[in-house]
Design a protein around this motif. Structure first.
Motif, PDB file in Angstrom:
ATOM      1  N   THR A 110       0.856  -1.174   0.000  1.00  0.00           N
ATOM      2  CA  THR A 110       0.000   0.000   0.000  1.00  0.00           C
ATOM      3  C   THR A 110       0.895   1.227   0.000  1.00  0.00           C
ATOM      4  O   THR A 110       1.950   1.245   0.625  1.00  0.00           O
ATOM      5  N   GLY A 111       0.494   2.249  -0.719  1.00  0.00           N
ATOM      6  CA  GLY A 111       1.298   3.461  -0.783  1.00  0.00           C
ATOM      7  C   GLY A 111       2.385   3.346  -1.852  1.00  0.00           C
ATOM      8  O   GLY A 111       2.384   2.465  -2.695  1.00  0.00           O
ATOM      9  N   SER A 112       3.336   4.248  -1.787  1.00  0.00           N
ATOM     10  CA  SER A 112       4.400   4.321  -2.779  1.00  0.00           C
ATOM     11  C   SER A 112       5.443   3.228  -2.559  1.00  0.00           C
ATOM     12  O   SER A 112       5.736   2.851  -1.427  1.00  0.00           O
ATOM     13  N   VAL A 113       5.999   2.749  -3.652  1.00  0.00           N
ATOM     14  CA  VAL A 113       7.061   1.736  -3.547  1.00  0.00           C
ATOM     15  C   VAL A 113       8.442   2.393  -3.579  1.00  0.00           C
ATOM     16  O   VAL A 113       9.444   1.700  -3.452  1.00  0.00           O
ATOM     17  N   ARG A 114       8.473   3.719  -3.742  1.00  0.00           N
ATOM     18  CA  ARG A 114       9.777   4.384  -3.844  1.00  0.00           C
ATOM     19  C   ARG A 114      10.657   4.161  -2.609  1.00  0.00           C
ATOM     20  O   ARG A 114      11.851   3.903  -2.761  1.00  0.00           O
ATOM     21  N   PRO A 115      10.139   4.213  -1.398  1.00  0.00           N
ATOM     22  CA  PRO A 115      11.015   3.940  -0.245  1.00  0.00           C
ATOM     23  C   PRO A 115      11.649   2.547  -0.317  1.00  0.00           C
ATOM     24  O   PRO A 115      12.818   2.372   0.017  1.00  0.00           O
ATOM     25  N   TRP A 116      10.873   1.562  -0.783  1.00  0.00           N
ATOM     26  CA  TRP A 116      11.410   0.210  -0.937  1.00  0.00           C
ATOM     27  C   TRP A 116      12.534   0.215  -1.975  1.00  0.00           C
ATOM     28  O   TRP A 116      13.602  -0.358  -1.750  1.00  0.00           O
ATOM     29  N   LEU A 117      12.312   0.877  -3.121  1.00  0.00           N
ATOM     30  CA  LEU A 117      13.317   0.937  -4.181  1.00  0.00           C
ATOM     31  C   LEU A 117      14.583   1.657  -3.702  1.00  0.00           C
ATOM     32  O   LEU A 117      15.705   1.210  -3.974  1.00  0.00           O
ATOM     33  N   VAL A 118      14.413   2.752  -2.968  1.00  0.00           N
ATOM     34  CA  VAL A 118      15.566   3.510  -2.466  1.00  0.00           C
ATOM     35  C   VAL A 118      16.368   2.656  -1.486  1.00  0.00           C
ATOM     36  O   VAL A 118      17.601   2.638  -1.532  1.00  0.00           O
ATOM     37  N   THR A 119      15.675   1.947  -0.612  1.00  0.00           N
ATOM     38  CA  THR A 119      16.365   1.083   0.360  1.00  0.00           C
ATOM     39  C   THR A 119      17.145  -0.014  -0.352  1.00  0.00           C
ATOM     40  O   THR A 119      18.309  -0.274  -0.019  1.00  0.00           O
ATOM     41  N   VAL A 120      16.537  -0.642  -1.340  1.00  0.00           N
ATOM     42  CA  VAL A 120      17.220  -1.703  -2.089  1.00  0.00           C
ATOM     43  C   VAL A 120      18.437  -1.136  -2.809  1.00  0.00           C
ATOM     44  O   VAL A 120      19.532  -1.723  -2.770  1.00  0.00           O
ATOM     45  N   ALA A 121      18.291   0.014  -3.460  1.00  0.00           N
ATOM     46  CA  ALA A 121      19.416   0.625  -4.186  1.00  0.00           C
ATOM     47  C   ALA A 121      20.555   0.959  -3.230  1.00  0.00           C
ATOM     48  O   ALA A 121      21.732   0.701  -3.529  1.00  0.00           O
ATOM     49  N   ARG A 122      20.221   1.524  -2.066  1.00  0.00           N
ATOM     50  CA  ARG A 122      21.259   1.870  -1.084  1.00  0.00           C
ATOM     51  C   ARG A 122      21.990   0.616  -0.618  1.00  0.00           C
ATOM     52  O   ARG A 122      23.214   0.601  -0.497  1.00  0.00           O
ATOM     53  N   ARG A 123      21.255  -0.467  -0.378  1.00  0.00           N
ATOM     54  CA  ARG A 123      21.897  -1.716   0.049  1.00  0.00           C
ATOM     55  C   ARG A 123      22.800  -2.295  -1.039  1.00  0.00           C
ATOM     56  O   ARG A 123      23.857  -2.853  -0.738  1.00  0.00           O
ATOM     57  N   ILE A 124      22.397  -2.172  -2.294  1.00  0.00           N
ATOM     58  CA  ILE A 124      23.234  -2.659  -3.399  1.00  0.00           C
ATOM     59  C   ILE A 124      24.544  -1.890  -3.434  1.00  0.00           C
ATOM     60  O   ILE A 124      25.624  -2.466  -3.588  1.00  0.00           O
ATOM     61  N   VAL A 125      24.470  -0.558  -3.267  1.00  0.00           N
ATOM     62  CA  VAL A 125      25.686   0.274  -3.265  1.00  0.00           C
ATOM     63  C   VAL A 125      26.579  -0.106  -2.091  1.00  0.00           C
ATOM     64  O   VAL A 125      27.793  -0.258  -2.239  1.00  0.00           O
ATOM     65  N   ILE A 126      26.000  -0.286  -0.910  1.00  0.00           N
ATOM     66  CA  ILE A 126      26.779  -0.647   0.284  1.00  0.00           C
ATOM     67  C   ILE A 126      27.438  -2.012   0.101  1.00  0.00           C
ATOM     68  O   ILE A 126      28.625  -2.189   0.397  1.00  0.00           O
ATOM     69  N   ASP A 127      26.674  -2.979  -0.408  1.00  0.00           N
ATOM     70  CA  ASP A 127      27.244  -4.318  -0.630  1.00  0.00           C
ATOM     71  C   ASP A 127      28.396  -4.279  -1.626  1.00  0.00           C
ATOM     72  O   ASP A 127      29.405  -4.952  -1.437  1.00  0.00           O
TER      73      ASP A 127
END
Length: 197
Positions: A84-101
């Motif tokens: 429910t709501g926007s998926v952008r926070p989920w996408l931002v979190t995933v992108a940040r984790r990919i960069v960190i990894d």
């Protein structure tokens, strides 16, 4: 007449939607292509801008991260459909984790070095080394067993005179004396084989 056609189109659309929902229920979540297109249209640009800041402006890396993020979104389309709501926070979190990894992975790998200095360094010839060892071994065979064993303990095993004396069970003065005469004999044996000091 147009109204009847519109109602029929709506019914067909609803029928297709029910069919897709039933297929999802039977076969597990099926990624919705339209969902993915809309995700890309709505979020790829802002996500790329965000990731560019994370990777210090490296556009290629940022594009790779955005692509990987959208692939993960595609793989989790069933969860995104239920969200429910926007998926952008989920996408931002995933992108940040990919960069960190990726950053952690680069830190864990040994630093790559430029091989060009190694290309100009002269390599030790293994044949010369093998010949030297054969000559040395042959010269050692010419020594008496007592002289050979003190040289092996002190020069080849790197033991001190006292350590060699303890290992061999003889006084340290005897070890010193034998080393002196063994080296003299070794020098003569090597000279006989064409090796000079």
């Amino acid at each position: 007449m147009r109204k009847d056609a519109a109602v029929a189109d709506d019914r067909r659309g609803m029928h297709r939607a029910r069919h897709r929902a039933a297929a999802r229920h039977v076969n597990g979540p099926v990624p919705d292509e339209e969902l993915m297109r809309s995700l890309y249209r709505e979020h790829a640009g802002p996500l790329l801008a965000y990731v560019l800041r994370l990777v210090a402006g490296d556009r290629q890396r940022a594009e790779d991260v955005v692509q990987e993020t959208l692939i993960r979104a595609w793989k989790n389309a069933g969860q995104l459909n239920r969200a429910t709501g926007s998926v952008r926070p989920w996408l931002v979190t995933v992108a940040r984790r990919i960069v960190i990894d990726a950053h952690r992975s680069r830190q864990a790998r040994p630093q790559e070095v430029d091989p060009s200095p190694l290309e100009v360094m002269p390599a030790e010839d293994e044949i010369d080394k093998a010949l030297w060892l054969m000559t040395l071994s042959d010269a050692l065979d010419d020594l008496t067993p007592a002289h050979r064993e003190v040289l092996i303990e002190t020069y080849f095993k790197g033991r001190t005179v006292n350590e060699a004396a303890q290992t061999l069970g003889i006084p340290s003065g005897t070890v010193r004396s034998r080393v002196f005469y063994a080296l003299r004999s070794m020098k003569l044996a090597l000279e006989e084989r064409g090796v000079s000091a």
